[in-house]
Each structure stands twice: as C-alpha cells, then as structure tokens.
Design an enzyme around this catalytic site. Structure first.
Site, PDB file in Angstrom:
ATOM      1  N   SER A   1      27.788  65.939   9.659  1.00  0.00           N
ATOM      2  CA  SER A   1      26.289  66.209  10.038  1.00  0.00           C
ATOM      3  C   SER A   1      25.999  67.490   9.496  1.00  0.00           C
ATOM      4  O   SER A   1      24.607  67.706   9.051  1.00  0.00           O
ATOM      5  CB  SER A   1      25.918  66.218  11.424  1.00  0.00           C
ATOM      6  OG  SER A   1      26.771  67.120  12.038  1.00  0.00           O
TER       7      SER A   1
ATOM      8  N   ASP B   1      35.857  66.631  10.955  1.00  0.00           N
ATOM      9  CA  ASP B   1      35.182  65.322  10.501  1.00  0.00           C
ATOM     10  C   ASP B   1      35.386  64.902   9.079  1.00  0.00           C
ATOM     11  O   ASP B   1      35.015  65.665   8.100  1.00  0.00           O
ATOM     12  CB  ASP B   1      33.725  65.558  10.913  1.00  0.00           C
ATOM     13  CG  ASP B   1      33.046  64.106  11.063  1.00  0.00           C
ATOM     14  OD1 ASP B   1      33.787  63.322  11.219  1.00  0.00           O
ATOM     15  OD2 ASP B   1      31.741  64.296  11.329  1.00  0.00           O
TER      16      ASP B   1
ATOM     17  N   GLU C   1      35.111  57.570  10.914  1.00  0.00           N
ATOM     18  CA  GLU C   1      34.319  56.707  11.788  1.00  0.00           C
ATOM     19  C   GLU C   1      34.739  55.507  11.423  1.00  0.00           C
ATOM     20  O   GLU C   1      35.369  55.031  10.379  1.00  0.00           O
ATOM     21  CB  GLU C   1      33.081  56.660  10.933  1.00  0.00           C
ATOM     22  CG  GLU C   1      32.158  58.025  11.319  1.00  0.00           C
ATOM     23  CD  GLU C   1      30.849  58.038  10.299  1.00  0.00           C
ATOM     24  OE1 GLU C   1      30.331  57.031  10.053  1.00  0.00           O
ATOM     25  OE2 GLU C   1      30.346  59.306  10.711  1.00  0.00           O
TER      26      GLU C   1
ATOM     27  N   GLU D   1      28.421  56.958  19.916  1.00  0.00           N
ATOM     28  CA  GLU D   1      27.192  57.543  19.524  1.00  0.00           C
ATOM     29  C   GLU D   1      26.196  56.543  19.585  1.00  0.00           C
ATOM     30  O   GLU D   1      26.261  55.329  19.065  1.00  0.00           O
ATOM     31  CB  GLU D   1      27.382  58.039  18.014  1.00  0.00           C
ATOM     32  CG  GLU D   1      25.947  58.676  17.678  1.00  0.00           C
ATOM     33  CD  GLU D   1      25.931  59.532  16.293  1.00  0.00           C
ATOM     34  OE1 GLU D   1      27.027  59.293  15.718  1.00  0.00           O
ATOM     35  OE2 GLU D   1      24.941  59.990  15.915  1.00  0.00           O
TER      36      GLU D   1
HETATM   37  O1  KIV Z   1      28.718  64.370  12.175  1.00  0.00           O
HETATM   38  C1  KIV Z   1      28.792  64.575  13.493  1.00  0.00           C
HETATM   39  O2  KIV Z   1      28.135  65.702  13.947  1.00  0.00           O
HETATM   40  C2  KIV Z   1      29.197  63.666  14.335  1.00  0.00           C
HETATM   41  C3  KIV Z   1      28.756  63.750  15.651  1.00  0.00           C
HETATM   42  C4  KIV Z   1      27.489  62.975  15.896  1.00  0.00           C
HETATM   43  C5  KIV Z   1      29.840  63.196  16.708  1.00  0.00           C
HETATM   44  O3  KIV Z   1      29.858  62.838  13.849  1.00  0.00           O
END
Ligand code: KIV
Length: 289
Positions: free
Chosen positions: A54, A92, A124, A191
């Site tokens: 994000s 992530d 994901e 989410e």
């Molecule tokens: O990228 C992110 O911040 C996320 C969250 C919304 C879980 O994947």
C-alpha cells in the site's frame, strides 16, 4: 548510585502470537513505511507491523499497488526495522515478486528476511498461490496469506470493493483460506470480507491466525492502514477506517503557519540560529580587511 535498567520489549514469535490467540487476546497490527513512525508504533506497543505494498499509494502517490518494486519494499522495510527492532515485522511481496514462478517467490521472500530483517512475508491470493506458499514455507520463511480484496488483482476484481457478498465468491474465500492453511500459512488477513463470511473462516481455522481489515469482529486481531487512521492519505478515506486523529490537518496548518512566519520574517527567532562570539567576529572582520 542508581543504575538505569533498560527493559527491552520482547519481540513476538510465532508461538507467542498463537498464545495470544489461545488466551483470547486480539492481536494488534498496523502498516508502517518509515523509521520515525516505526519507532512510535513500537513505543505504543503494537504487536506486528506490515510494510504493505500500500506504500505505492500512501507514500509514493501511485493510484494503486502494481508499480511497487522489490527494491522499493526493501528500502522501506529496512527503515521500519531500524525504527522498530523489537516488533514482529511482515514484508509484503509486491506485484510480480512471486507470481512468475516458485523460484522467484523463494528468492524475493528471502530478500525480505536477509536484507530487511523481516520475521515473515505476506502474499495475496488463494488456491492459485498455494504452491508458492508451500515453497516459501519449506524454505523456512513464515508466510501470511491475504484474501478478499487483494489490491494486486484490483482490475480482475472490478475495483476496490467488498469481496464475498455473493455465496459463490464467499465459498471461494472460505475454500481459499483452508487451502492456504494447508499450504502452511501460519496467518492470513481478510480484507473487506463480510462479517459472517469472516466468522466462517475463523471458525474453520485450525492452526492459522485470522486477521481482519474491514472484515468485522470475528477474527484473532485487527489491521489498519496507518495513513488512513491519521488522515494522511488525501485521495479518499475507506469506510472501514476509524480515524484516530487528524495529523494531515495538523501538518497542513503547521506548513501554512511556516509560510506566513517566513514571509513576515517572524521566523527565525533568536533561539533558532547561532552566533559567533564578538571577539572572533572582530578578528574575522580584521582578516577580511
Ligand atoms: O498493503 C497493505 O497495506 C495490505 C493491508 C491492507 C493488509 O496488504
């Protein structure tokens, strides 16, 4: 003489996170992308930090997460680790860092661990990414899954919207959760999944921690995007967010005041700058003659 004892917070491990779940205590989780915020989040006692892709939107100003690269992620994750050395840190995996092949997934997950000091990685998808999840887990790297609204597939999902409102889509989420658990994910985040669908996932989880963002109360813990909770993302505020303070407004007003102070010469004041001692100044003037 008094001795100062520095008590360092103990970082969570997988067993201590599972213990929180067993004790019925919700796990706290926030996104974070920089050193000073990481410092504050650790000081405030957050259990886990996610350096989310994000950051493509909140920090880099893109319209989505797809342009984010592994190098972007590693730079920010290293900064967060420096600010929060004792917090469970999850990196992530950005778009195309695990989709192309199992080998790509293992190599990039390894970068989060070796270069950025992560404790786990997140990726994901459901059934379709289970071979990647299994391979990364087999490489000794704890994996967090992500189901429901998965922003890397935003085009296929038809936008940033609730996922699992229809029975068939909800079943894909429930099945995906089971498949991720069986592939070895120790945790997953749902989410924007409707509350009763989330509840079904949580009830069916045997050895997996279920976290939620915009997915209701029937989870083992909650996640929020830091920039949303403090009014720091100017483009929109998702419905699911609770705003805990308007830092965006504080900063805006501060910058406006600074512009005014400099323009009207009321900044800097005497305490904001340094002087040379008179004697040295006289000497300097003589030297310059
Ligand atoms: O990228 C992110 O911040 C996320 C969250 C919304 C879980 O994947």
């Amino acid at each position: 003489m008094t001795e100062t004892v520095v008590v360092e917070r103990k970082k969570h491990t997988l067993p201590t996170l599972f213990k929180k779940v067993a004790d019925g205590i919700p796990i706290t989780w926030l996104t974070c992308y920089d050193y000073p915020t990481a410092y504050l989040q650790e000081k405030a006692g957050i259990d886990m930090i996610l350096v989310g892709d994000s950051l493509g939107m909140t920090i880099l100003g893109y319209d989505g997460t797809l342009p984010v690269t592994m190098d972007d992620m590693i730079t920010h994750t290293k900064a967060v680790r420096r600010g929060a050395p004792n917090t469970f840190l999850i990196g992530d995996m950005p778009y195309m860092s695990y989709q192309p092949s199992i080998e790509t997934a293992i190599r990039n997950a390894g970068r989060f661990m070796a270069e950025a000091g992560c404790d786990a990685v997140k990726l994901e998808g459901g059934v379709e990414v289970c071979d990647r999840v299994r391979a990364v887990v087999d490489a000794g790297i704890p994996v967090v899954g992500h189901l429901g609204l998965t922003p890397q597939s935003v085009s296929a999902l038809g936008g940033f919207r609730v996922q699992g409102k229809g029975a068939e889509q909800a079943k894909r989420i429930v099945d995906g959760a089971k498949a991720l658990e069986q592939a070895g994910a120790f945790m997953m985040v749902l989410e924007m999944v409707p509350d009763r669908v989330t509840k079904l996932v949580t009830e069916r989880a045997e050895n997996c921690i279920i976290m939620g963002i915009g997915s209701g109360p029937h989870v083992h813990g909650q996640c929020l995007i830091y920039h949303d909770m403090f009014g720091l993302y100017p483009k929109f505020k998702p419905k699911m967010v609770k705003v805990y303070g308007n830092a965006g407004e504080v900063i805006l007003n501060g910058v406006k005041q600074y512009v005014q102070d400099v323009t009207t010469r009321s900044f800097p004041q005497r305490e904001n700058y340094f002087t040379i001692p008179d004697e040295e100044y006289d000497k300097l003037l003589k030297m310059l003659q």
